[in-house]
Design an enzyme around this catalytic site. Sequence first.
Site: not given
Length: 551
Positions: A78, A119-121, A193, A442, A468
């Site tokens: 992202d 990570c995110d998704k 992160c 985002e 985010s």
Amino acid sequence: MQSDNIKKGLARTPHRGLLMATGVSKSNMKAPFIGIASSFSDLVPGHTGMRDLERQIEKGIHTGGGQAFVFGVPAVCDGIAMGHGGMRYSLPSRDLIADCVEAVAAAHQLDGLVLLSNCDKITPGMLIAALRLDIPCIVVTAGPMLDGECAGHHKLTMVTGSFEAVGRFRKGEISEEELLEFEEASCPSAGSCQGMYTANTMACLTEVLGMSLPNCASSSAVSAQKRRIAFDSGIKIVELVNNNVKPSEIITKESMRNMITADLALGGSTNTFLHTLAIANAGGIDITLNDFDELSKKVHQIVKINPSSTLTMADFHYAGGVGAVLKSLNSGGLLHDCPTLCGKSIFEIANSAQIDTSIIPMYENSKYTKAGLSILYGNLAKGGCVIKTSGVDEDCYEFEGNARTFDSEEDAMKALENDEIKQGDVIVIRYEGPKGGPGMREMLAPTSLLTGKGLGKKCALITDGRFSGATRGICVGHIVPEAAQGGEIALIKDGDRIRIDINKNSIELKVDEKELETRRKELKPFELKCKSGYLAKYAKNVQDASHGAIV
């Protein structure tokens, strides 16, 4: 075993021949077939260390008596996709990942899966697939990166050392030389992160669900502890297959309410609203936005992690991580006692957890009074919208200002870069929702620029897109209905007054209803921005954010 469908009996001679071509021995043909769904990628810093974790998982599977097979799934960073058209693919990739895992596991009749994510998704996409398949699964989240450091600056993160630093440079607070030093020092290793952004929030919530081993969420991506957890997860999945422990036995309404409770107490990413609802939908579990709303009135935050404070995931880990959060919440009587894949119940994990109460206090000793996330309703968001309360200064819980409307993130960024946004403005970024974006981008670039320019407490930003987990400030996202579906956000004009009241969980457009009706009649029908390809298919089929942006 399910894999008997491809390896047992004379009729499966061709299948066994093909399996032997992959290196499976005759003696191991009787072993449980375990897939390692790996999101390794050289493109994503959170995933670059996964080749080593794949080996550790594989060793664990074979130590446990299984036969391992690694296969890949897509991963989008992202941070790298942020601020341009590439971000339109991020949220849609969640469903693509779920489809990939489901297709490979079902087509090859695998007995179980280790879901290697970060990570995110990717993490929610894999959990969706786990529930669809309902075969034994365990998640290994690869863990956060090390904190960044450079001369005179400790605990740099991806946000403070890069995104917000751009705003500080434009404001004249730091030199170009310092900006370039931050750029090089802010992300010093592989891993997700450093703050309680979406990746780490989802890792923590996966551990709360009981779908990953204790300490998996917060142990560093480059630590020996992470390698050991990967190895132990490989052993554990064979045990889960032998005992036929399925995701549907672990992911239940009660465990998902634990997940929401922990989310509110951590003040994690607002993206978790979307992912929790999508996971519940995949499992046929009765969880809706009402569960968030109800629990947000009962649960208060216990700890703030970057971007809401200077504490990073490293601090969180050494304070006890998810186990300490469970211990704190359990002391307040807020948890259901649910089983987990590690063999201990939630209460057992909570009772045995170590906790540094100077960082993660016991629930009754927390200095916070509100949940870290809130849902707002009003004439501007009749279907609801979300805000990361933990990232908002208490002096800003009530904010009213004049609308500055933009029909894309790019237009808003131009105005910010040209110093056209002033104190008291409410930036409105619309046509960025699941259908309108498409893909619900985002908005970390504009929110970080606002903060870096010193306007984080002086302006608000609302959008039918999303934020985010690194976002902080008066930022309201997921407005439903979105502009593309004729929502009130499409009717806002420059100069309209907008009031956000976190204390009352409300967001109001201060325009007469008759005037809004006149504007509605003048509104041009929305045309999909993408006419072909993956995003066109997504835009045609996606539901609204209050239902998890599911397809």
